[in-house]
Design an enzyme around this catalytic site. Structure first.
Site, PDB file in Angstrom:
ATOM      1  CG  ASP A 264     -24.633  26.787  16.108  1.00 53.36           C
ATOM      2  OD1 ASP A 264     -23.537  26.562  16.655  1.00 53.36           O
ATOM      3  OD2 ASP A 264     -25.146  26.026  15.278  1.00 53.36           O
TER       4      ASP A 264
ATOM      5  CD  GLU B 218     -22.159  25.236  11.528  1.00 52.52           C
ATOM      6  OE1 GLU B 218     -21.507  24.955  12.538  1.00 52.52           O
ATOM      7  OE2 GLU B 218     -23.365  24.934  11.401  1.00 52.52           O
TER       8      GLU B 218
ATOM      9  CD  GLU C 228     -28.000  20.993  16.597  1.00 54.95           C
ATOM     10  OE1 GLU C 228     -28.220  22.085  16.099  1.00 54.95           O
ATOM     11  OE2 GLU C 228     -26.930  20.390  16.460  1.00 54.95           O
TER      12      GLU C 228
END
Lengths: 707, 707
Positions: free
Chosen positions: A372, A400, A298
């Site tokens: 993820d 998240e 990333e």
């Protein structure tokens, strides 16, 4: 109405599961009071002093009167604590067998009767082990268990049990939903916030022994003397609680703070820079744990920037910390915008060929699933695929993708599902737990990390029930074979009440909460359809991001023909990354668990599930089921006012109301969106959407936290 | 050692000055216990319920046993509360004179004896007045005053007593040093954090009745329905505590969120947009206070962008809120990079010509000094210069230029100095206090604002003693004539202890602390020589900023000839902005107070001060005196361990240590820098610098908070 409850309770939340209220069951109280008249501690270390103080504080609260902490060691009904080598010879002899069976962090709690003298002994090979034993003993009382004839031996199954804080130096927390970072860099090193001590204490109480205090998306400044001085101060606070500090290492640090022209791991100056840096850190922090690295992931820099690979990068850092006993945790969370292959396959493809090539003090940190931290993912195919390399589990404790700190989701249920998954890497029974605890492949370094959900909110975690996720992560890190039910029950008893009328329904609510979130967000194997960037709320329509694999449409692939990501042998063939037994199961729609169906298969809207319903109807009914489950959670909680203090009761009530509203939002937005492709009516039992699709698409959350 | 102090005390700090520990003096306790046997409340409003609960909670703590809150109104030794019109006729008659003398927010506390019956009555014209009376009464007990024969009438002197929160929507706080914003926008409106309630309660306890919850550097999003819904929820929490919500209005909002092409105040559509927006806000929040505006100041948009002036802008907004009883607070903090004139003169030059031109519901908000919240500034020349316009005071409670929340500085001492300053605008005795309370010029709207030092730190303000600044601001907002000494003493008694051996030295320490910070940062009238941007630590050498008036060198003007900003008639002539008596005093070095000397004059290094010392020597000795004062604060505090709980005791100790270290840093850095120009040795009594000037210049603070 209780007096003064409003300010008192906000403060009670702060104490987490370490509530030491007087035992209300008088029979049990009586037993405890008779058995514990005083405390005697052998040894004078800071850790033993902390253990002693905790006992004093805990027992005085639980028993309702002060307990003397310097009782003669020979008095009956005295609680005796100390490491084995500090004990009297008699006590040493008495526990020889038990202490031989524990590891360095384990403990023994044993009732010792000799003549008229009856004592409870808490011992261990190390001070930290004693501290763990003390917290375990206090838990027995907090959960109203008998202490009549104790014979407990316990040791952690995993060496490194750690939290990863994605905390930035400006005190924002990436994916943090409980306020901001605990670390007040401006006032460090001279000012030691009481929070640091209370944080260490809470972690020690559940056996967490490591903490990475800064974000994996790292800032090299943390490695400068200005910050290392501050890190050193934190390490000093954590040390007597058995907690080591680790830091993330930004791969380009030699350039950014070292003034070198490159960060190439083959460059001799770069190697020297890291060796010197390690020496500098260890001079300040002799028990520094090591580095956690997110490289070539990333946008983070890494060895590939110089044509080198992950092994080159990891080994260079490993060589730098090896002389001091440090380790490198190298993250396997990689996927490339230049790789057209299924994102779910890329980490495996990239890392598995390196098996056996890493230094002994490198451990590869792998997220529980290949995408993820979704509400549900099949276990990561890397588990079991690298037997010559220790793999470390990375769970996310912060929510998240699971409703931030607004939704009640009991995560140990998710962790347990992953840990119990059978990789078949060495035949049946090769569970993920056995891989990460090192027992399957005989690894010496073993580890498990939880991305922390902790911030500077008064109650640490935002949602009162999110405390259970911190707690439960610690418990499973200690023993990855434990049942999440037991953990939920212990947590409820320690935090709120021992009343059965409270425990039973609220435990059920917790245990169901994870399936609820899967149902109202991503049922049947759907994943990553959250709105962009902040990941709050639904965004299955998002398709305009620069990297294709960041778009929800990449993951659900809904079209007129159906929905789901074909990862079977007819598709990306990600199934082939698993052991043959597992691959076969996932590959075939007939054997693939329905909970994972759309993760592995693109299926027609009319595909029939086992219950005889079409995929479309089942999907819609799952969304509705999720909403119904949250409604039931509301109903349950609303009757619990008598068992919980006013403030947390109301807090949870308000949060469950939001969760219910948002579960409907998820259901309505997703079904309206997918309906465009299925072209089918909602089945009976599914409520009509409250708003239009364009309304849901119009929602914006400009300052969503953690983003 | 006290048991369990570590977690208990972190929580104690949270309670601020509202500590209700059992009275330790047995004689006084006895008096209280005899006089108060129960409580009877007339009225059933939410505010009265809050007042009643506060009394119950407070008295139960202070008296050490539970006090019945529903006692018969005729019982002797009952505490009776209620608004005048709810009282029995007898009680009404009995307090007729007193209630006639108070204003709408004032209160009466009176012992009423009739025959054998003795009662204490707390009454007021409004519910909020009763609540204020209750907190005042509790303060009497907290500070161990007699309640034998009470006859107290009190009313606030200023209408609008408010906090300005420079809180951004991402929860960062501009110039905030106590964590992050209290407002959790993500969870609002449904989730009401207990903090909001406790915040309102603390404010009500000191009479604060307004709050601007967002930054003056405003984001227009706060005015969208998505955020107004959240603001509405906060307003609902604050309302029963007598607190109105205000918002900052970004002048360009009609463009940014209204899709208009202009924000020109002469544009009919713009005017309509604001009127509609006001109607929308008032539909949600009927008691909305109004707007605070920072326009054409430090890059913020404003009427001047369209060739209009401050009056045009303020009046347009005033017309929008006028139908609903709202007001506009228009900030006078303006200075332009295009104006070569002394920055200190610009606000006066720009605003004074507008005197009398603003609408009735506009109040101009003026910082206490003409620069920007320095450790010491002469009062702002606008005070007294606009008799036809109500001026509102803006103090800074957060310590932007005074050591953040790390330095102990008791600010009410600074506020008092400003409030007592004589403007001579209507002859001798025309103090700033008389201007802002409206008494000098007969204004109906009066106001005072404090830029809050509150964040989500456990103890609200970062430094335990910074709580005194919030408290003291509230007290002076209620009564700008009060002595800061009294306030310090009350705060210490309420927060820590009534022991004389504690009160006396610690009060002295607090009262001296402001002069100490002036001495070690900016003695003799120096100002704005803090390091750039974050304003932490010394930066007298900074001279490279884009705007000249942002550079410390602009302010101290040190050169071989001397030091100081010549604002006398031979210089910028800023002195002429004051009334002739004041102008004359400041203009002449012989009459200018030495504490303001270098604010108004550029003087030779050899200039002789009244004590016969040269300016250089005096300056150096002042810096040393500041350091010595902080050393003495340390010495004092170190002996106070017996009177304060362990955690706050240690916290203050750690912070005072930092302050001492940083006072030396200030002294050394400034003297080494100025020495380059003076070319003189340090006089006897001034310690040698510990580091070189280049070392001090090299210091960087990359993530300083609040920046």
């Amino acid at each position: 109405m209780l007096l003064g409850i409003q300010t008192l309770t906000a403060q009670k939340d702060y104490k987490l599961w370490l509530q030491y209220n007087k035992v209300t069951n008088s029979k049990i109280l009586n037993e405890y009071q008779s058995a514990i008249k005083g405390i005697h501690a052998f040894g004078k270390s800071e850790t033993i002093a902390i253990a002693n103080k905790e006992l004093q504080q805990g027992l005085s609260g639980l028993l309702g009167h002060e307990i003397n902490s310097s009782t003669n060691e020979n008095t009956t009904n005295t609680l005796v604590l100390g490491t084995v080598n500090q004990l009297s010879t008699v006590l040493q002899q008495n526990t020889k067998k038990e202490t031989a069976s524990i590891n360095n962090e384990g403990f023994v709690i044993k009732t010792i009767q000799s003549g008229n003298k009856k004592q409870i002994l808490i011992t261990a090979k190390t001070d930290t082990g004693v501290l763990y034993g003390v917290f375990h003993f206090l838990k027995l009382l907090q959960t109203n268990q008998s202490i009549e004839n104790l014979a407990i031996t316990d040791s952690p199954r995993i060496n490194i049990r750690m939290l990863n804080h994605w905390d930035n130096l400006d005190r924002t927390v990436e994916r943090g939903y409980a306020g901001f970072s605990l670390w007040n860099w401006q006032k460090l090193p001279e000012f030691i916030d009481q929070r640091y001590i209370d944080y260490a204490r809470a972690n020690a109480s559940i056996g967490i022994n490591g903490t990475v205090i800064n974000n994996v998306n790292a800032n090299a400044l943390i490695l400068t003397p200005q910050y290392l001085e501050k890190v050193e101060a934190l390490a000093k606070v954590f040390r007597p609680y058995g907690i080591k500090v680790y830091l993330t290492a930004r791969f380009s640090a030699p350039i950014e703070i070292g003034k070198l022209k490159t960060a190439d791991p083959y460059d001799v100056e770069v190697q020297k820079w890291w060796k010197d840096k390690a020496a500098e850190i260890y001079a300040r922090i002799p028990d520094f744990g090591g580095f956690l690295v997110k490289a070539n992931s990333e946008g983070q820099p890494g060895p590939q920037n110089y044509g080198r690979n992950h092994v080159d990068g990891a080994n260079m850092l490993a060589d730098a910390v090896a002389p001091f006993g440090g380790i490198v945790m190298w993250r396997a969370f990689v996927y490339s915008e230049h790789d057209a292959d299924d994102r779910a396959k890329q980490a495996y493809s990239e890392f598995v060929p390196y098996d056996g090539k890493f230094r002994d003090n490198v451990i590869v940190q792998v997220k529980n699933g290949a995408i993820d931290f979704q509400p549900r993912e099949p276990f990561h195919p890397m588990f079991g695929a690298m037997p010559k390399t220790p793999l470390m589990m990375e769970f996310q404790v912060t929510q998240e993708y699971l409703g931030f700190s607004t939704h009640l989701v009991y995560l140990p249920k998710l962790y347990q599902e992953v840990l119990e998954s059978d990789t078949y890497s060495k035949g049946k029974g090769s569970t993920v737990a056995k891989i990460i605890d090192g027992s399957l492949d005989n690894h010496k370094i073993t580890g498990i990390a939880g991305v922390a959900n902790i911030g500077n909110d008064l109650n640490w975690t935002g949602h009162p029930f999110a405390q259970a996720n911190w707690y439960g992560f610690g418990r499973l890190a200690w023993n990855p074979y434990e049942d999440s039910k037991t953990i939920a029950e212990d947590w409820l008893r320690m935090t709120f009440s021992n009343e059965e009328k409270f425990i039973k329904p609220v435990k059920e609510m917790m245990l169901e909460s994870r399936e609820a979130v899967v149902n109202y967000m991503t049922p049947l194997g759907l994943h990553h359809i959250m709105d962009t960037g902040h990941h709050y709320g639904p965004g299955p329509w998002v398709s305009n991001l620069s990297r294709p694999e960041w778009n929800p449409t990449y993951y659900h692939k809904a079209d007129k023909n159906g929905i789901g990501f074909d990862r079977s042998s007819t598709g990306s063939n990600a199934t082939a990354q698993y052991a043959p037994e597992v691959a076969k199961m996932f590959d075939n729609t007939a054997t693939c668990p329905e909970k994972d169906l759309l993760w592995f298969h693109h299926l027609s809207w009319d595909y029939k599930l086992k219950n005889g319903e079409t995929l479309w109807n089942s999907l819609a009914l799952k969304y509705q089921e999720g909403v119904n489950q949250v409604a039931a959670m509301n109903t349950t909680w609303n009757t619990m006012g008598n068992y919980v203090d006013e403030v947390p009761f109301k807090e949870v009530q308000m949060l469950l109301n939001i969760q219910h509203k948002e579960a409907k939002w998820w259901r309505d937005a997703c079904l309206l969106y997918f309906q465009q492709y299925s072209g089918k009516e909602l089945p009976k039992g599914v409520e009509k959407p409250t708003q239009t699709l364009s309304y849901f698409k119009s929602l914006k959350f400009p300052f969503a936290p953690g983003n």
